[in-house]
Design an enzyme around this catalytic site. Structure first.
Site, short mmCIF file in Angstrom:
data_model
loop_
_atom_site.label_atom_id
_atom_site.label_comp_id
_atom_site.label_asym_id
_atom_site.label_seq_id
_atom_site.Cartn_x
_atom_site.Cartn_y
_atom_site.Cartn_z
N ASP A 1 0.84 -1.19 0.00
CA ASP A 1 0.00 0.00 0.00
C ASP A 1 0.89 1.25 0.00
O ASP A 1 1.89 1.30 0.71
CB ASP A 1 -0.93 -0.02 1.23
CG ASP A 1 -2.08 0.95 1.09
OD1 ASP A 1 -3.23 0.47 0.97
OD2 ASP A 1 -1.84 2.17 1.09
N HIS B 1 -6.82 -5.80 2.37
CA HIS B 1 -5.66 -5.19 3.03
C HIS B 1 -5.08 -6.23 3.99
O HIS B 1 -5.77 -6.66 4.93
CB HIS B 1 -6.07 -3.99 3.86
CG HIS B 1 -6.64 -2.82 3.10
ND1 HIS B 1 -5.92 -1.67 2.87
CD2 HIS B 1 -7.86 -2.63 2.55
CE1 HIS B 1 -6.69 -0.81 2.20
NE2 HIS B 1 -7.87 -1.36 2.00
N GLY C 1 -15.17 3.16 3.65
CA GLY C 1 -13.80 3.56 3.38
C GLY C 1 -13.23 3.05 2.07
O GLY C 1 -12.05 3.26 1.80
N GLN C 2 -14.06 2.39 1.25
CA GLN C 2 -13.52 1.91 -0.02
C GLN C 2 -13.32 3.09 -0.96
O GLN C 2 -14.24 3.88 -1.20
CB GLN C 2 -14.47 0.89 -0.67
CG GLN C 2 -13.86 0.24 -1.91
CD GLN C 2 -14.72 -0.88 -2.51
OE1 GLN C 2 -15.87 -1.07 -2.09
NE2 GLN C 2 -14.18 -1.58 -3.48
N SER C 3 -12.11 3.22 -1.47
CA SER C 3 -11.79 4.31 -2.40
C SER C 3 -11.39 3.79 -3.77
O SER C 3 -11.40 4.56 -4.74
CB SER C 3 -10.67 5.18 -1.83
OG SER C 3 -9.49 4.42 -1.63
N ASN D 1 -12.71 -3.18 2.69
CA ASN D 1 -13.67 -2.09 2.76
C ASN D 1 -14.64 -2.26 1.59
O ASN D 1 -14.20 -2.42 0.45
CB ASN D 1 -12.94 -0.75 2.68
CG ASN D 1 -12.04 -0.51 3.88
OD1 ASN D 1 -12.36 -0.93 4.99
ND2 ASN D 1 -10.90 0.14 3.66
N HIS E 1 -9.96 -5.54 -3.13
CA HIS E 1 -8.62 -5.71 -2.58
C HIS E 1 -8.75 -6.00 -1.10
O HIS E 1 -9.51 -5.36 -0.38
CB HIS E 1 -7.75 -4.47 -2.80
CG HIS E 1 -8.40 -3.18 -2.39
ND1 HIS E 1 -9.36 -2.56 -3.16
CD2 HIS E 1 -8.25 -2.41 -1.28
CE1 HIS E 1 -9.78 -1.46 -2.55
NE2 HIS E 1 -9.11 -1.35 -1.39
P1 AMP Z 1 -9.57 1.33 0.11
O1 AMP Z 1 -9.63 2.70 0.71
O2 AMP Z 1 -9.98 0.21 1.01
O3 AMP Z 1 -10.29 1.32 -1.23
O4 AMP Z 1 -8.05 1.05 -0.16
C1 AMP Z 1 -7.35 1.58 -1.24
C2 AMP Z 1 -5.91 1.59 -0.85
O5 AMP Z 1 -5.14 1.76 -2.03
C3 AMP Z 1 -5.53 2.73 0.08
O6 AMP Z 1 -5.03 2.17 1.30
C4 AMP Z 1 -4.45 3.49 -0.70
O7 AMP Z 1 -3.41 3.93 0.14
C5 AMP Z 1 -3.99 2.46 -1.69
N1 AMP Z 1 -3.44 2.95 -2.93
C6 AMP Z 1 -3.93 3.93 -3.73
N2 AMP Z 1 -3.18 4.05 -4.82
C7 AMP Z 1 -2.17 3.14 -4.72
C8 AMP Z 1 -1.07 2.77 -5.54
N3 AMP Z 1 -0.81 3.38 -6.71
N4 AMP Z 1 -0.24 1.78 -5.10
C9 AMP Z 1 -0.47 1.18 -3.91
N5 AMP Z 1 -1.51 1.47 -3.11
C10 AMP Z 1 -2.35 2.45 -3.50
#
Ligand code: AMP
Length: 114
Positions: A32, A102, A93-95, A87, A100
């Site tokens: 991450d 964690h 909190g899913q972005s 998430n 994926h």
């Molecule tokens: P979520 O918020 O559960 O959707 O997790 C998305 C995760 O992706 C977050 O913890 C970010 O820090 C991570 N993330 C975003 N862009 C990248 C990237 N290019 N390489 C690695 N992790 C990333």
């Protein structure tokens, strides 16, 4: 959502660099960018699916493959003990809407989701 719209599909394709720690034919694991623990690795399927429930419905064996990779990362990096978080949805909190898990570990973890 197409592959070109999806950040994690672009990492799978090699268009965006990822700090890869493990890979199989179907699963990729990479660090991450914003680690929340000494070990913070994302485990994803190479094919696009928006969230864990959608993947479980469409391809449960692939979700199981992700679990095996997650355990392998934890075995290699934090004594085999880890938290695995999905998430699901923006309020959770899913972005990134490519499923994926964690993998978090490497220290005693607290429990504070707020
Ligand atoms: P979520 O918020 O559960 O959707 O997790 C998305 C995760 O992706 C977050 O913890 C970010 O820090 C991570 N993330 C975003 N862009 C990248 C990237 N290019 N390489 C690695 N992790 C990333």
């Amino acid at each position: 959502m197409t592959d070109t719209d999806c950040l994690f599909c672009r990492i799978v394709a090699g268009d965006i660099p990822g700090d890869k720690v493990a890979e199989t034919d179907t699963v990729l694991a990479f660090r991450d960018l914003s680690p929340q623990a000494p070990v913070h690795v994302l485990v994803i399927p190479k094919v696009h699916s928006p969230n864990v429930a959608a993947l479980a419905a469409s391809d449960p064996a692939l979700l199981a493959d992700m679990a095996v990779v997650a355990q392998g990362v934890a075995d290699a990096e934090c004594g085999g003990e880890f938290r695995w978080i999905f998430n699901s949805g923006a309020t959770a909190g899913q972005s990134v809407f490519h499923v994926h898990g964690h993998v978090l570990g490497g220290q005693q973890l607290g429990w504070s989701p707020a």
